[in-house]
Structures are given as structure tokens and as C-alpha cells.
Design a protein around this motif. Sequence first.
Motif, PDB file in Angstrom:
ATOM      1  N   THR A  25       0.839  -1.201   0.000  1.00 20.16           N
ATOM      2  CA  THR A  25       0.000   0.000   0.000  1.00 20.16           C
ATOM      3  C   THR A  25       0.879   1.258   0.000  1.00 20.16           C
ATOM      4  N   GLN A  26       1.980   1.198   0.733  1.00 21.40           N
ATOM      5  CA  GLN A  26       2.857   2.370   0.827  1.00 21.40           C
ATOM      6  C   GLN A  26       3.638   2.618  -0.462  1.00 21.40           C
ATOM      7  N   ILE A  27       3.900   1.530  -1.211  1.00 22.06           N
ATOM      8  CA  ILE A  27       4.744   1.664  -2.390  1.00 22.06           C
ATOM      9  C   ILE A  27       3.928   1.607  -3.683  1.00 22.06           C
ATOM     10  N   GLY A  28       2.595   1.539  -3.533  1.00 22.72           N
ATOM     11  CA  GLY A  28       1.736   1.688  -4.695  1.00 22.72           C
ATOM     12  C   GLY A  28       1.464   0.432  -5.489  1.00 22.72           C
ATOM     13  N   TYR A  29       1.443  -0.734  -4.816  1.00 24.14           N
ATOM     14  CA  TYR A  29       1.075  -1.975  -5.496  1.00 24.14           C
ATOM     15  C   TYR A  29      -0.165  -2.570  -4.849  1.00 24.14           C
ATOM     16  N   ASP A  30      -1.075  -3.082  -5.670  1.00 19.93           N
ATOM     17  CA  ASP A  30      -2.214  -3.818  -5.134  1.00 19.93           C
ATOM     18  C   ASP A  30      -1.728  -5.149  -4.573  1.00 19.93           C
ATOM     19  N   SER A  31      -2.571  -5.756  -3.759  1.00 24.70           N
ATOM     20  CA  SER A  31      -2.159  -6.984  -3.057  1.00 24.70           C
ATOM     21  C   SER A  31      -1.897  -8.144  -4.002  1.00 24.70           C
ATOM     22  N   ASP A  32      -2.405  -8.053  -5.245  1.00 23.48           N
ATOM     23  CA  ASP A  32      -2.183  -9.167  -6.176  1.00 23.48           C
ATOM     24  C   ASP A  32      -1.001  -8.907  -7.114  1.00 23.48           C
ATOM     25  N   SER A  76       2.922  -8.932  -8.268  1.00 23.35           N
ATOM     26  CA  SER A  76       3.965  -9.926  -7.964  1.00 23.35           C
ATOM     27  C   SER A  76       4.958  -9.416  -6.914  1.00 23.35           C
ATOM     28  N   LEU A  77       5.182  -8.108  -6.865  1.00 20.88           N
ATOM     29  CA  LEU A  77       6.134  -7.580  -5.875  1.00 20.88           C
ATOM     30  C   LEU A  77       5.564  -7.562  -4.458  1.00 20.88           C
ATOM     31  N   ALA A  78       4.267  -7.850  -4.339  1.00 20.46           N
ATOM     32  CA  ALA A  78       3.645  -7.826  -3.006  1.00 20.46           C
ATOM     33  C   ALA A  78       3.790  -9.156  -2.280  1.00 20.46           C
ATOM     34  N   ILE A  79       4.387 -10.136  -2.936  1.00 20.35           N
ATOM     35  CA  ILE A  79       4.493 -11.488  -2.341  1.00 20.35           C
ATOM     36  C   ILE A  79       5.103 -11.432  -0.946  1.00 20.35           C
ATOM     37  N   GLY A  80       4.389 -12.017   0.004  1.00 22.46           N
ATOM     38  CA  GLY A  80       4.913 -12.115   1.359  1.00 22.46           C
ATOM     39  C   GLY A  80       4.738 -10.853   2.191  1.00 22.46           C
ATOM     40  N   VAL A 103      -4.145 -14.391   4.816  1.00 25.30           N
ATOM     41  CA  VAL A 103      -4.508 -12.984   4.666  1.00 25.30           C
ATOM     42  C   VAL A 103      -4.246 -12.506   3.240  1.00 25.30           C
ATOM     43  N   GLU A 104      -3.086 -12.889   2.710  1.00 28.25           N
ATOM     44  CA  GLU A 104      -2.703 -12.432   1.379  1.00 28.25           C
ATOM     45  C   GLU A 104      -3.739 -12.888   0.342  1.00 28.25           C
ATOM     46  N   LYS A 105      -4.119 -14.152   0.454  1.00 25.95           N
ATOM     47  CA  LYS A 105      -5.034 -14.722  -0.520  1.00 25.95           C
ATOM     48  C   LYS A 105      -6.422 -14.085  -0.399  1.00 25.95           C
ATOM     49  N   ARG A 106      -6.864 -13.919   0.854  1.00 25.65           N
ATOM     50  CA  ARG A 106      -8.189 -13.338   1.069  1.00 25.65           C
ATOM     51  C   ARG A 106      -8.256 -11.915   0.500  1.00 25.65           C
ATOM     52  N   GLN A 118      -6.351 -10.668  -1.866  1.00 24.98           N
ATOM     53  CA  GLN A 118      -6.285 -10.717  -3.329  1.00 24.98           C
ATOM     54  C   GLN A 118      -7.650 -11.048  -3.923  1.00 24.98           C
ATOM     55  N   GLU A 119      -8.366 -11.954  -3.249  1.00 24.84           N
ATOM     56  CA  GLU A 119      -9.700 -12.333  -3.751  1.00 24.84           C
ATOM     57  C   GLU A 119     -10.658 -11.153  -3.676  1.00 24.84           C
ATOM     58  N   ARG A 120     -10.557 -10.391  -2.567  1.00 27.71           N
ATOM     59  CA  ARG A 120     -11.472  -9.253  -2.432  1.00 27.71           C
ATOM     60  C   ARG A 120     -11.235  -8.238  -3.549  1.00 27.71           C
ATOM     61  N   THR A 121      -9.978  -8.006  -3.857  1.00 23.05           N
ATOM     62  CA  THR A 121      -9.673  -7.016  -4.889  1.00 23.05           C
ATOM     63  C   THR A 121     -10.086  -7.530  -6.271  1.00 23.05           C
ATOM     64  N   ALA A 122      -9.906  -8.831  -6.504  1.00 26.75           N
ATOM     65  CA  ALA A 122     -10.339  -9.414  -7.786  1.00 26.75           C
ATOM     66  C   ALA A 122     -11.852  -9.272  -7.931  1.00 26.75           C
TER      67      ALA A 122
END
Lengths: 551, 133
Positions: free
Chosen positions: A113-120, A122-126, A480-483, A485-489
Motif C-alpha cells: 500500500t505504501q509503495i503503490g502496489y495492489d495486493s495481487d 507480484s512484488l507484493a508477495i509475502g 490474509v494475502e489470498k483473502r 487478493q480475492e477481495r480485490t479481484a
Amino acid sequence: MTSNSKQEWRDGTLAPALKRAAERQEVFETSSGQEIDVVYTPEDLQDFDYTRDLGYPGEYPFTRGVQANMYRGRIWTIRQYAGFGTAEETNQRYRYLLDQGQTGLSVAFDLPTQIGYDSDHSLAIGEVGKVGVAIDSLRDMEILFQDIPLSKVSTSMTINATAPILLAMYIALGRQQGVEPADLTGTIQNDILKEYIARGTHIFPPRPSMRLTTDIFAYCARQVPRWNTISISGYHIREAGSTAAQEIGFTLANGIAYVKAAIDAGLEVDSFAPRLSFFFNSHLNFLEEVAKFRAARRLWARIMREEFGAKDQRSWTLRFHTQTAGCSLTAPQPHNNIVRTALEALAAALGGSQSLHTNSFDEAYAPPSEEAVTVAVRTQQLLAHESGIADVVDPLGGAYYIEHLTNSLENQAREYIGKIDSLGGAVAAIEQGYQQREIQDASYRYQKEVESGRRTVVGVNKFVSPYPEIEGLLRVKPEVEKRQQERTAQLRKERYNAEVDRTLKRLEDTARSTDNTMPAFLECAEAYATLGEMCDVLRNVFSTQKEFLVF
Amino acid sequence: MAKDRIRVLVAKPGLDGHDRGAKVVARALRDAGMEVIYSGIRQTPEMIVQSAIQEDADVVGLSILSGAHLELFPLVTEGLRNQGRDDILVIGGGIIPGDDIQALQQAGVKAIFGPGTSTEDIVSFIRQEASGR
């Protein structure tokens, strides 16, 4: 015998005592490298002028505090920085903290969120939900603030490169709740310069970043007048290893750069300066820290009045949030951290903070558990309501040593500001790596002092003993990550995508023009465009900035 | 053929900008006579694997303070293994709960150095493990 001067005392009383027994150390020094004398007397404050140097609380130069009666009216705001996992979990923590008597919210966002990537992305992994809450769109903000009326709380958001986006989402959320922008209160950190220096969540190069900052100043002056548009932060500079003098010197130099940028953008100084706020660290050297807060307040008042010609008294006042020093927490013997934090919090209160975050004792391991954060909140309540320190303004004012330290820290900070000036100002100095190099040198020195035993860290290099492992550490679950990502999808399917495209196009056009970008961000937020989508547009227009690496 | 000096890549995978520890360690290793390459922040595991091989590193030191270590450290060790370079010693540091250390070691991270570690301990660990490689 009775000495009539410091020198007489040195010769007649001190020297024989030192002959009998040497001192613990050859030299005593502040964290900022100033040698400390045995004792301080009126002789150390020879040019001291009460009215000029201290004055009364609530009056220029505000050395004693920004309000006339300080905590006798209202205690500082207890504001714990919190956020982890999804918006639902963080919402629960906020409601718990408000139930415990916390008086303001402080949102920690995760790194994507701070660096401007959505949770899905690839750079958001982990990283999703790890150091804060994941916010991809207005939908997440709706959940984050569920059952929390924005008309009743003030909210501080630690957000910098993506500050205009989160501010836009907050304004949009307020509108949904029926709260006018003019009634919203809170703070966005919005301090990009210290990101290049110390914190590392920048996205764009300095010039367009500064334009986004001044767009917020201008927009809020008209639309969100009670909002603190920036929190110019020394906290992270100190965490990265700076000294106390560097902390205030570099931070105020950044402050000067923002004021100049806003003036260059055509704003009148008194139209935005009253909404500037600051954020400092409270570290272990207790008396130096108290003096540091006082020195920063006086120096900023002088700069704003004398150098920028501000007329509005509110433009002169340095209001600040404090957080106790995360870097002072130790992993060994973690319960000692409760005491460290209490001392640092005491310095923050005696230094006149407007709001305070106390760290939790388990934070050398993980984000705080509920038990640990409760102790941290209670520490502040104990100081505020049991210790008596909140019953009088600036009780250490007038102590010879404190005033001497306040003077010397102000002078040291002025020297740093002068040096940065000579390099062409804060941005140019960052590009040349000046602040980064100074901080690295100081942090390496500190580490060497700890390892050589010159600096004691209780439980780490002295008084070492076995300690039980802490139980109940907070873990952010991998689901959490998966949930998220699903919400944003899901959101991307449900929203009206033609409107998203239209608002993103308008954002692009606005970013390419010289118009204020805030209305375009607000439109995007209300159309449920995601943070990542808005940042993609801006990355395309502004390009990205690598770190100004010094090693 | 044994090289004169141990070569270390100090790298920060993930998105966190807390580089104080990584930089202090990098400098201490350099002062101890090693050749140190510091990657800077925001490196992907792929970037780290690639530069470890290109730079002919003997050791890769990873630092994460955001809590993403369980996801990202193993991606580095796996990447090195896939390139046939699991001879490169991988160590790590940062804010890492004790419960995670075993999983990281199983993934091929040889040692974890938490807050409060003396840089001298890291230097002697590397000397012991990397000499003769």
C-alpha cells in the motif's frame, strides 16, 4: 568552603575529589557528540535572556510549549500506530484500542500500500498485511472504519508516496458517512524527503513528489482546513541511526524545503504553514531528548518568523507527535523494554509532545500482541494521571543543564541546516547522499560503541542473563494475502469499469498538467479505482526513483 | 582455487526500507577484510540470485524487517539451488520470531542473526563457514 565561581570550585573542590577517585569514564558525551561538563551553573548560560530564549508557554518562541497551559487543559493524545492483516482484523484492533481509552487512531499500512502496489501484484508477495493493513481500494477503507464515526475520531495515516490516494479515500469515506471534508481531523505523514533519506517507501523522483505534496497543501487549505497536511518526520532518521542533533537538523531542513516548494508553487506562507506538523523520536538519553524537543520548537519558530516572514502565530508553532525509539528495544530480556519505553515516554511528555505512541515490549520480535499494546497504553495513562508531570508546564525549563543542552542542540541543528543549504537545499543534499552518509556514519559509530562496551545496553552487552521466550506473539496468517487478493479481484468485477477508466484517464491528464491533482484522485477513489491502478498511471507520467544509495 | 578474500553480497529482499542493520553488517564485514557488495533495498529473490552468481559471491546475507522472511528467504535459497549454486552460504537477519528459525534453516538458510547480534559474531561465523569453499 564556598566557591565564588565555577573555576574556583573546579580547583578547590572538584580537583581534589578527582585525585582521590577517577570518574567512571574519561569523557562523558551526549548522543550528538557534545562533551558534558560535571555540573552546569548560571555561568554556562551567560547570554541567557528569559524573554528571548524561553518566553511564556503558548508564546513565541514556544520553547516552553505550544499551548498556554499544556496538559492541564487536555492530556496529549494517546495514539498507538496499529495495523496488520486485513481491514477486518485492524478494525477490531482499533475498536479495542478506543475501548481502552485511546483517543486517536493511527493507521499502519502494509508495504505494498505504501509503495503503490495492489495486493495481487507480484512484488507484493509475502508483504500483504505484514507491517500494516492492506488497502487496495475504498472498499477496504469502508471495512477498516466500520462503526467508527469519522466525525468523532482524529486519524493519523503513515502514508507518504501514496498519501494523496489515501487522503482521497478518507475524504470519500467521510462523504459516505455524511461528514463534510471541512469537519475531518487527522494527519497524513506525506513527508517524502525522509523516505529518500531513511525510510525507503518513495515511488517517484523528488520533483513530482514535491508537487503532489504541495497539491495537498493547497487543496486542504481550501477543502479540509482542519487536516494536518504533513508530518515532517525525524523519527525514521533517528531510527536509521542519526544523533539527536542530526534528527532535528535534517528534519527542519526538510521542513524548510517543503515551505519553499509551497511558496514557489504560489501559496502564501500563512495559508498552509499552520497545518504543518512534525514527528520525532524519543530515545534513551533522557535529558538530551527533553532538550531536543524544546530546541526544535524554538528553532522552527525562529525560522518561520524571521526567515519566511510568517505573520500568523500558528505558522510559528511546531506541533509534534512522538514515538518512543523502536531501535532501543532489545530482543534479549524483552520486559526491560517496558522500562525503556516509559522513560522515553516521560521525555516526550516533558518535552511537550501533542501526541504519543509508546512501543510494545515484544516489538523486537513481531508487531505487538494485544497484551503488550495494553501495557504500552497503560504506560501513558500512568504518566498522565499518576505521576503528576502533567500538572505543570515545562517543569524542567530553567534547569541550567537543560537550557545549556537546548542551546547547544539548536546550534548544532543550525549547523546541519547551514551545511544542507550550502549543498543546495534538502533535495540536492539527498541527491548527493549527504544526509544518508552522515546517518550511516553515526549508526556505525553507535554499533561500535555497543560492541566495544563503551555504550551499555542492559541485557545485551552487560547484565546478561537467561530470559524466557515471549509467548503469544502476533502472527499475520498466510491466508490474509489470498483473502485480500480475492477481495480485490471481486471488486474489479463488480465496479463500473468504464467509470474507472474515465477517472484514471482524467488523473493522467491532470498529472501531465499543472492543475491540482487532488480532485482527480478523489474521483478515482469514489469510482473504486485501486491504489495500484492510480500509481501505475503516475509511474507512467512521473517515472520512478531508485534509492539514492550510499554505501 | 581459493580466493584471497571472502566475497559477500548483502541484500534486502522484499519491500521494507529498514536498511540500518544491513548497512552496519555490510560495513563491519568490509572492515573485517571481506569484499562486500551491498544491493540496496527492494530486491526480488531473482535479482539477488542473479547478482550472487554474477558477483561470484561466497556468501549471501539477507535482511528483512517486515515479516516477509518465510516467503522470501526460501525463494533465494531455492533459486540458488536451481542454478546449481547451493554451495553459496546464505545467512539472514532482521525481525524474525524464534519459531521461524527452524523453518528457515530447513529451507537452506544456514544461520539467523537477530537484533542485538554482535557484528564480530557474524564475521567469525562467516570466516568459519566460508573459508575453504
